[in-house]
Enzyme design. Structure first.
Site, mmCIF file in Angstrom:
data_model
loop_
_atom_site.group_PDB
_atom_site.id
_atom_site.type_symbol
_atom_site.label_atom_id
_atom_site.label_comp_id
_atom_site.label_asym_id
_atom_site.label_seq_id
_atom_site.Cartn_x
_atom_site.Cartn_y
_atom_site.Cartn_z
ATOM 1 N N CYS A 45 -10.161 41.816 14.262
ATOM 2 C CA CYS A 45 -9.552 40.544 13.876
ATOM 3 C C CYS A 45 -9.413 40.481 12.351
ATOM 4 C CB CYS A 45 -10.409 39.377 14.371
ATOM 5 S SG CYS A 45 -9.660 37.759 14.030
ATOM 6 N N ASP A 47 -10.026 38.030 10.581
ATOM 7 C CA ASP A 47 -11.060 37.116 10.071
ATOM 8 C C ASP A 47 -11.850 37.761 8.914
ATOM 9 O OD1 ASP A 47 -13.643 35.668 9.884
ATOM 10 O OD2 ASP A 47 -12.894 34.599 11.650
ATOM 11 N N ARG A 49 -14.659 37.336 7.891
ATOM 12 C CA ARG A 49 -16.086 37.561 8.139
ATOM 13 C C ARG A 49 -16.362 38.823 8.952
ATOM 14 N NH1 ARG A 49 -16.633 31.773 10.826
ATOM 15 N NH2 ARG A 49 -14.711 32.622 11.680
ATOM 16 N N HIS A 101 -14.655 39.127 18.062
ATOM 17 C CA HIS A 101 -15.857 38.446 17.576
ATOM 18 C C HIS A 101 -15.959 37.055 18.185
ATOM 19 C CE1 HIS A 101 -13.843 35.738 14.550
ATOM 20 N NE2 HIS A 101 -12.882 36.610 14.757
ATOM 21 N N CYS A 104 -13.993 33.166 17.245
ATOM 22 C CA CYS A 104 -12.664 33.566 16.756
ATOM 23 C C CYS A 104 -11.702 32.372 16.763
ATOM 24 C CB CYS A 104 -12.120 34.696 17.634
ATOM 25 S SG CYS A 104 -10.531 35.334 17.058
HETATM 26 CO CO CO Z 1 -10.924 36.125 14.935
#
Ligand code: CO
Length: 212
Positions: A45, A47, A49, A101, A104
């Site tokens: 992803c 993302d 993080r 994750h 999400c």
């Molecule tokens: Co995500």
């Protein structure tokens, strides 16, 4: 001014990082500049993080990476397909990891009905997964449980999507040792979990998608 300062921090951080790496291995960048030979393709992803290299504790050069919102592998996505093709046919990786994750944002958004504009067209691929497992997901007692379940089902479907590509099936036919994995990362404790979806053979994929 404020923006300039923030960007300056990034360049300073880069210098410190490059120094640290060189201190540990003076030839590191020289060696890497000659060639990359990663053994893993990571599909994760976007993302912020979930940075691929950091969470598995490896330096640049170890993992070939593709990231998008909610780690999706769309059948006709030329970007993802090009990355998979390069990783498999040229870099000859032995492992492809689809890593989602918990928590999400893309998954949460796909479970709702809010208007996100252009992004809705991408999120619809996750809604397709939701529709496939709607009975199980709607049986959950709260939203967090629903989201977690869809995160996991999404990874399962994306592992299958990778396996269904002609790239993977042709690699298997050619005897290339290649395993597709499904992992999930917990942003609350930094720990990865293997969802035990490992697929390494054409006989493990659904008959409808096999290319003989
Ligand atoms: Co995500």
């Amino acid at each position: 001014m404020n923006d300039d300062h923030q960007l300056k921090n990034l360049f300073e951080g880069n210098k410190r990082w490059a120094e640290k790496v060189k201190t540990a291995d003076p030839d590191f960048f020289l060696k890497l500049s000659r060639q990359q030979s990663p053994n893993y393709l990571w599909i994760g992803c976007s993302d912020s993080r979930v940075p691929a290299n950091e969470i598995v504790g490896v330096l640049p050069g170890e993992i070939f990476v593709h990231r998008n919102v909610a780690n999706i592998v769309v059948h006709t996505d030329l970007n993802a397909l090009s990355v998979i093709h390069y990783a498999v046919d040229i870099l000859k990786v032995n492992h492809i990891i689809v890593c989602g994750h918990y928590g999400c944002g893309g998954i949460k958004a796909a479970l709702g009905n809010k208007d996100f504009g252009l992004l809705d067209n991408w999120l619809r691929h996750i809604k397709d997964v939701y529709r496939l497992y709607q009975n199980e997901i709607d049986n959950c007692t709260n939203d967090a449980e629903k989201e977690n379940m869809l995160c996991e089902f999404n990874i399962m479907e994306q592992v299958a999507n990778v396996c269904h590509t002609s790239i993977i099936q042709n690699a298997w036919k050619a005897g290339h040792s290649l395993t597709i994995h499904g992992w999930i990362y917990n942003i609350e404790d930094g720990i990865l979990k293997d969802l035990k979806l490992a697929t390494s053979n054409i006989n493990e994929i659904s008959y409808t998608h096999r290319i003989n």
